[in-house]
Design an enzyme around this catalytic site. Structure first.
Site, mmCIF file in Angstrom:
data_model
loop_
_atom_site.group_PDB
_atom_site.id
_atom_site.type_symbol
_atom_site.label_atom_id
_atom_site.label_comp_id
_atom_site.label_asym_id
_atom_site.label_seq_id
_atom_site.Cartn_x
_atom_site.Cartn_y
_atom_site.Cartn_z
ATOM 1 N N ASN A 8 0.869 -1.175 0.000
ATOM 2 C CA ASN A 8 0.000 0.000 0.000
ATOM 3 C C ASN A 8 0.912 1.233 0.000
ATOM 4 O O ASN A 8 1.435 1.625 1.037
ATOM 5 C CB ASN A 8 -0.891 -0.041 1.249
ATOM 6 C CG ASN A 8 -1.880 1.106 1.290
ATOM 7 O OD1 ASN A 8 -1.845 2.003 0.437
ATOM 8 N ND2 ASN A 8 -2.748 1.101 2.276
ATOM 9 N N ARG A 89 -2.213 -2.031 -3.777
ATOM 10 C CA ARG A 89 -3.452 -1.287 -3.624
ATOM 11 C C ARG A 89 -3.367 -0.065 -4.537
ATOM 12 O O ARG A 89 -2.402 0.699 -4.466
ATOM 13 C CB ARG A 89 -3.611 -0.844 -2.182
ATOM 14 C CG ARG A 89 -4.833 -0.004 -1.993
ATOM 15 C CD ARG A 89 -4.884 0.620 -0.621
ATOM 16 N NE ARG A 89 -6.077 1.438 -0.525
ATOM 17 C CZ ARG A 89 -6.208 2.439 0.329
ATOM 18 N NH1 ARG A 89 -5.250 2.742 1.162
ATOM 19 N NH2 ARG A 89 -7.315 3.141 0.347
ATOM 20 N N HIS A 178 -12.546 2.293 -0.523
ATOM 21 C CA HIS A 178 -12.497 1.210 0.474
ATOM 22 C C HIS A 178 -13.094 -0.089 -0.054
ATOM 23 O O HIS A 178 -13.541 -0.942 0.727
ATOM 24 C CB HIS A 178 -13.272 1.579 1.761
ATOM 25 C CG HIS A 178 -12.696 2.709 2.543
ATOM 26 N ND1 HIS A 178 -13.491 3.634 3.187
ATOM 27 C CD2 HIS A 178 -11.418 3.067 2.796
ATOM 28 C CE1 HIS A 178 -12.721 4.513 3.807
ATOM 29 N NE2 HIS A 178 -11.457 4.187 3.582
ATOM 30 N N HIS A 206 -17.434 0.856 7.127
ATOM 31 C CA HIS A 206 -15.977 0.995 7.288
ATOM 32 C C HIS A 206 -15.754 2.343 7.963
ATOM 33 O O HIS A 206 -15.779 3.394 7.323
ATOM 34 C CB HIS A 206 -15.286 0.924 5.918
ATOM 35 C CG HIS A 206 -13.796 1.081 6.000
ATOM 36 N ND1 HIS A 206 -12.913 0.044 5.749
ATOM 37 C CD2 HIS A 206 -13.030 2.146 6.312
ATOM 38 C CE1 HIS A 206 -11.677 0.478 5.918
ATOM 39 N NE2 HIS A 206 -11.717 1.754 6.246
ATOM 40 N N ARG A 239 -12.027 14.894 7.266
ATOM 41 C CA ARG A 239 -12.759 15.193 6.022
ATOM 42 C C ARG A 239 -14.209 15.549 6.346
ATOM 43 O O ARG A 239 -14.809 14.946 7.234
ATOM 44 C CB ARG A 239 -12.726 13.982 5.091
ATOM 45 C CG ARG A 239 -11.442 13.853 4.317
ATOM 46 C CD ARG A 239 -11.404 12.583 3.508
ATOM 47 N NE ARG A 239 -10.476 11.628 4.092
ATOM 48 C CZ ARG A 239 -10.346 10.368 3.689
ATOM 49 N NH1 ARG A 239 -11.083 9.906 2.710
ATOM 50 N NH2 ARG A 239 -9.476 9.574 4.259
ATOM 51 N N ASP A 281 -9.147 12.235 16.411
ATOM 52 C CA ASP A 281 -9.147 10.825 16.804
ATOM 53 C C ASP A 281 -10.346 10.536 17.716
ATOM 54 O O ASP A 281 -10.529 11.215 18.734
ATOM 55 C CB ASP A 281 -7.836 10.506 17.534
ATOM 56 C CG ASP A 281 -7.628 9.013 17.675
ATOM 57 O OD1 ASP A 281 -8.510 8.325 18.234
ATOM 58 O OD2 ASP A 281 -6.576 8.531 17.223
ATOM 59 N N MET A 282 -11.119 9.535 17.334
ATOM 60 C CA MET A 282 -12.334 9.207 18.088
ATOM 61 C C MET A 282 -12.031 8.891 19.555
ATOM 62 O O MET A 282 -12.804 9.242 20.439
ATOM 63 C CB MET A 282 -13.045 8.026 17.413
ATOM 64 C CG MET A 282 -14.383 7.684 17.977
ATOM 65 S SD MET A 282 -15.561 9.054 17.960
ATOM 66 C CE MET A 282 -16.179 8.975 16.294
ATOM 67 N N GLY A 328 -10.856 1.126 12.196
ATOM 68 C CA GLY A 328 -10.450 1.582 13.531
ATOM 69 C C GLY A 328 -11.594 1.867 14.500
ATOM 70 O O GLY A 328 -11.620 1.334 15.609
ATOM 71 N N GLU A 381 -7.467 -5.930 4.391
ATOM 72 C CA GLU A 381 -7.282 -5.619 2.968
ATOM 73 C C GLU A 381 -6.071 -6.343 2.396
ATOM 74 O O GLU A 381 -6.077 -6.764 1.240
ATOM 75 C CB GLU A 381 -7.155 -4.105 2.779
ATOM 76 C CG GLU A 381 -8.483 -3.396 3.017
ATOM 77 C CD GLU A 381 -8.333 -1.929 3.350
ATOM 78 O OE1 GLU A 381 -8.579 -1.098 2.479
ATOM 79 O OE2 GLU A 381 -7.958 -1.609 4.494
HETATM 80 P P1 AMP Z 1 -8.210 3.392 10.637
HETATM 81 O O1 AMP Z 1 -8.224 4.533 9.679
HETATM 82 O O2 AMP Z 1 -9.099 2.267 10.239
HETATM 83 O O3 AMP Z 1 -6.831 2.945 11.005
HETATM 84 O O4 AMP Z 1 -8.852 3.954 11.991
HETATM 85 C C1 AMP Z 1 -8.175 4.893 12.779
HETATM 86 C C2 AMP Z 1 -9.143 5.541 13.739
HETATM 87 O O5 AMP Z 1 -9.778 4.540 14.553
HETATM 88 C C3 AMP Z 1 -8.472 6.455 14.735
HETATM 89 O O6 AMP Z 1 -8.301 7.731 14.192
HETATM 90 C C4 AMP Z 1 -9.463 6.451 15.874
HETATM 91 O O7 AMP Z 1 -10.399 7.491 15.664
HETATM 92 C C5 AMP Z 1 -10.195 5.137 15.760
HETATM 93 N N1 AMP Z 1 -9.919 4.231 16.893
HETATM 94 C C6 AMP Z 1 -8.881 3.379 17.042
HETATM 95 N N2 AMP Z 1 -8.963 2.729 18.233
HETATM 96 C C7 AMP Z 1 -10.081 3.180 18.843
HETATM 97 C C8 AMP Z 1 -10.714 2.916 20.104
HETATM 98 N N3 AMP Z 1 -10.226 2.033 20.969
HETATM 99 N N4 AMP Z 1 -11.854 3.594 20.377
HETATM 100 C C9 AMP Z 1 -12.365 4.484 19.508
HETATM 101 N N5 AMP Z 1 -11.812 4.775 18.329
HETATM 102 C C10 AMP Z 1 -10.684 4.146 17.981
#
Ligand code: AMP
Length: 396
Positions: A8, A89, A178, A206, A239, A281-282, A328, A381
């Site tokens: 990737n 990818r 995705h 996703h 975004r 970040d969530m 995530g 993926e």
């Molecule tokens: P990804 O783009 O699939 O790698 O997802 C990354 C995002 O997942 C991060 O920016 C977080 O917002 C979220 N994330 C990862 N771990 C957690 C968690 N334990 N609780 C809530 N959100 C999470």
């Protein structure tokens, strides 16, 4: 048995996974970050050991050469000839690619020509392909497109209500993204439920830093939330997701922003970060949402945007058999899954609070009497890419 690399390549990064196929075993994985910048970081995980090297990687070639050197040095492989396939990818496949293909000169040329649809990604993807074809000339090279899975959408779902000539002249339509993740997760959902995929009405969520939602009918993508580019759809980390396009011009004019600057705001300063003003970040938002009103608003708006697509897709599909969370946020956030579940209770869809206490593992999280199944399925993926390489290799 042979080894397959799943690659990737981003504009300044390169993620890799080496798998033993067809056993589907991950042998090693890692990434190179900050390509083209000072202090690049190479990371390799192999045999429970982590190697980290900090040095400058002026370009993708330097990054890939380091990876192959380290493979030999750490004895991940004895000889480069053990790698018999490389799957790449590729972000934009336009209407030219509705499935993964073996790369030849014509395919490579098309990937480059599709750069107008993904200016940050396709050039890096093409560069990665070219370098691997040169360094591993005997390995089959396969392009796996993010958009391919969505090529099955009917035209009423992929067209915008714009003058039709923009579609024929410029390819102005919805391509989605995705796709490899939605495809993998839908296949796993059918396997877990022990039902033929073709018989299921699915909605796959996703939800990561980038987020997209797909309605799947007859085993095929029927509609998806991302659009001409991955900027559309639900609220994301940075975004905006869907906005009224005339608002963009209104703001641009008042703020005196160029097209590039406005696009930057929509891609990098909006979403969870824009609304919360504190984090993209969530996890950070969940930590403070009980006391910080903006964090709560951002989480609420995120869930709201997800609900709009779930609602729309249940109607488009004429019902739903299963809703699957991945990426995530989808894999890890019991809070978001609970909030989504609560909003579906009125239709008899129920998330079991205990089953919902899961992170990064496959599990059915709905109650036995729920009218639709709700699942968590970690996406993979790289495995899907390696499977495509294996399949196309066997077809040759
Ligand atoms: P990804 O783009 O699939 O790698 O997802 C990354 C995002 O997942 C991060 O920016 C977080 O917002 C979220 N994330 C990862 N771990 C957690 C968690 N334990 N609780 C809530 N959100 C999470």
């Amino acid at each position: 048995m042979s080894k397959t690399l799943a690659i990737n390549a981003g504009s300044s990064s390169l993620k890799f996974q080496l798998l033993e196929m067809p056993a589907e075993e991950v042998i090693a994985k890692g990434q190179v970050e900050r390509i083209g910048l000072d202090d690049g970081i190479f990371t390799l995980k192999f045999n429970g050991e982590k190697t980290e090297i900090t040095k400058d990687f002026p370009d993708h070639r330097a990054a890939i050469e380091e990876m192959l050197t380290q493979f030999k040095e750490k004895q991940v492989i004895n000889d480069l000839s053990e790698i018999t396939g490389v799957g790449h990818r590729v972000v934009a496949g336009g209407e030219w690619f509705n499935k993964s293909v073996v790369v030849d000169d014509e395919v490579l040329d098309k990937i480059k020509r599709l750069s107008a649809y993904a200016p940050l990604h396709n050039p890096a993807n093409a560069a990665g392909i070219e370098i691997f074809r040169e360094l591993l000339p005997n390995a089959i090279s396969v392009a796996v497109f993010d958009t391919a899975f969505h090529q099955t959408m009917p035209r009423e779902n992929y067209l915008y209500s714009l003058p039709y000539e923009y579609y024929t002249k410029y390819g102005a339509r919805k391509y989605g993204a995705h796709g490899t993740s939605h495809r993998y997760v839908s296949e796993r959902t059918a396997e877990i439920l022990d039902k033929p995929l073709e018989d299921l009405k699915l909605i796959t969520l996703h939800l990561g830093a980038g987020a997209s939602i797909t309605a799947i009918k007859d085993g095929k993508s029927f509609d998806t939330s991302m659009g001409f580019t991955p900027l559309a759809g639900v609220t994301m980390a940075t975004r905006s997701g869907d906005v009224d396009p005339s608002l963009v011009y209104y703001i641009q004019e008042r703020e005196g922003l160029s097209n590039e600057e406005m696009l930057y705001v929509l891609n990098n300063k909006s979403g969870l970060l824009g609304i919360s003003t504190i984090a993209s970040d969530m996890r950070d938002l969940e930590d403070v949402m009980d006391t910080n009103d903006h964090a709560k608003l951002a989480v609420d708006m995120f869930v709201d945007s997800v609900m709009r697509y779930i609602g729309q897709y249940i109607v488009e599909l004429g019902g739903v058999d299963a809703i699957t969370f991945t990426a995530g946020i989808g894999e890890n956030s019991d809070i978001v899954r609970r909030m989504v579940g609560e909003r579906l209770n009125f239709m008899g869809i129920k998330v079991d609070p205990e089953a919902n206490q899961v992170r990064g593992k496959e599990r059915i999280i709905s109650t036995d009497d729920s009218t639709a199944k709700v699942l968590v399925v970690p996406t993979n993926e790289e495995l899907e890419i390696a499977r495509d390489v294996e399949r196309l290799k066997n077809e040759q």
